[in-house]
Design a protein around this motif. Structure first.
Motif, PDB file in Angstrom:
ATOM      1  N   ARG A 195       0.860  -1.286   0.006  1.00 46.17           N
ATOM      2  CA  ARG A 195       0.009  -0.064  -0.062  1.00 46.17           C
ATOM      3  C   ARG A 195       0.843   1.101  -0.102  1.00 46.17           C
ATOM      4  O   ARG A 195       1.822   1.320   0.868  1.00 46.17           O
ATOM      5  N   PHE A 196       0.726   2.069  -0.980  1.00 46.10           N
ATOM      6  CA  PHE A 196       1.266   3.412  -1.260  1.00 46.10           C
ATOM      7  C   PHE A 196       0.402   4.450  -0.585  1.00 46.10           C
ATOM      8  O   PHE A 196      -0.693   4.736  -0.736  1.00 46.10           O
ATOM      9  N   GLN A 197       1.235   5.141   0.443  1.00 44.89           N
ATOM     10  CA  GLN A 197       0.387   6.378   1.002  1.00 44.89           C
ATOM     11  C   GLN A 197       1.233   7.424   1.670  1.00 44.89           C
ATOM     12  O   GLN A 197       2.619   7.033   1.788  1.00 44.89           O
ATOM     13  N   PHE A 198       0.770   8.672   2.036  1.00 39.30           N
ATOM     14  CA  PHE A 198       1.319   9.722   2.562  1.00 39.30           C
ATOM     15  C   PHE A 198       1.609   9.670   3.973  1.00 39.30           C
ATOM     16  O   PHE A 198       0.334   9.215   4.616  1.00 39.30           O
ATOM     17  N   GLU A 199       2.398   9.455   4.836  1.00 43.94           N
ATOM     18  CA  GLU A 199       2.299   9.011   6.323  1.00 43.94           C
ATOM     19  C   GLU A 199       2.871  10.307   6.859  1.00 43.94           C
ATOM     20  O   GLU A 199       3.671  10.837   6.860  1.00 43.94           O
ATOM     21  N   GLU A 200       1.658  10.891   7.416  1.00 42.26           N
ATOM     22  CA  GLU A 200       1.931  12.397   8.324  1.00 42.26           C
ATOM     23  C   GLU A 200       2.844  12.222   9.251  1.00 42.26           C
ATOM     24  O   GLU A 200       3.810  13.137   9.312  1.00 42.26           O
ATOM     25  N   HIS A 246       6.082   9.954   1.830  1.00 39.59           N
ATOM     26  CA  HIS A 246       5.352   8.962   1.120  1.00 39.59           C
ATOM     27  C   HIS A 246       5.879   7.726   1.543  1.00 39.59           C
ATOM     28  O   HIS A 246       7.203   7.468   1.888  1.00 39.59           O
ATOM     29  N   LEU A 287       5.710   3.154   1.569  1.00 41.38           N
ATOM     30  CA  LEU A 287       5.418   1.860   0.846  1.00 41.38           C
ATOM     31  C   LEU A 287       5.078   0.884   1.975  1.00 41.38           C
ATOM     32  O   LEU A 287       6.104   0.674   2.745  1.00 41.38           O
ATOM     33  N   LYS A 316      10.436   3.859   3.815  1.00 40.87           N
ATOM     34  CA  LYS A 316      10.099   5.165   3.939  1.00 40.87           C
ATOM     35  C   LYS A 316      10.559   5.682   2.309  1.00 40.87           C
ATOM     36  O   LYS A 316      12.045   5.419   2.452  1.00 40.87           O
ATOM     37  N   GLY A 351       8.705   9.107  -3.998  1.00 43.58           N
ATOM     38  CA  GLY A 351       7.238   9.151  -3.804  1.00 43.58           C
ATOM     39  C   GLY A 351       6.466   9.729  -5.037  1.00 43.58           C
ATOM     40  O   GLY A 351       5.430   9.738  -5.362  1.00 43.58           O
ATOM     41  N   GLN A 359       3.722   7.922  -7.228  1.00 41.11           N
ATOM     42  CA  GLN A 359       2.251   8.674  -7.289  1.00 41.11           C
ATOM     43  C   GLN A 359       1.704   8.189  -8.887  1.00 41.11           C
ATOM     44  O   GLN A 359       0.627   8.493  -9.157  1.00 41.11           O
ATOM     45  N   ASN A 368      -0.287   4.314 -11.237  1.00 42.01           N
ATOM     46  CA  ASN A 368      -1.924   3.977 -10.781  1.00 42.01           C
ATOM     47  C   ASN A 368      -2.418   2.939 -11.564  1.00 42.01           C
ATOM     48  O   ASN A 368      -3.548   2.830 -11.348  1.00 42.01           O
TER      49      ASN A 368
END
Length: 64
Positions: free
Chosen positions: A19-24, A29, A31, A39, A45, A49, A52
């Motif tokens: 799962r690819f996402q931005f981690e606050e 970003h 994985l 990281k 990142g 993006q 897709n």
């Protein structure tokens, strides 16, 4: 000579177990996978993006 495995028409996608996402909390970003997290650098990142499952390698190169 054999055909290349990846061509400009190839449409890459991230495997379902990732799962690819931005981690606050990390400020970047990441994985995610079942055993942990990678990281990503800023450029990694930005590139992921664009992966897709719709854009071809050629379209991703043009976007970059």
């Amino acid at each position: 000579m054999s055909e290349p495995i990846v061509t400009l028409a190839t449409v890459p996608r991230i495997a379902p177990m990732f799962r690819f996402q931005f981690e606050e909390a990390q400020g970047c970003h990441v994985l995610l996978y079942p055993e942990g997290m990678v990281k990503l650098s800023g450029s990694a990142g930005e590139i992921l993006q664009l992966v897709n499952g719709k854009a071809s390698v050629g379209e991703i190169i043009d976007a970059l």
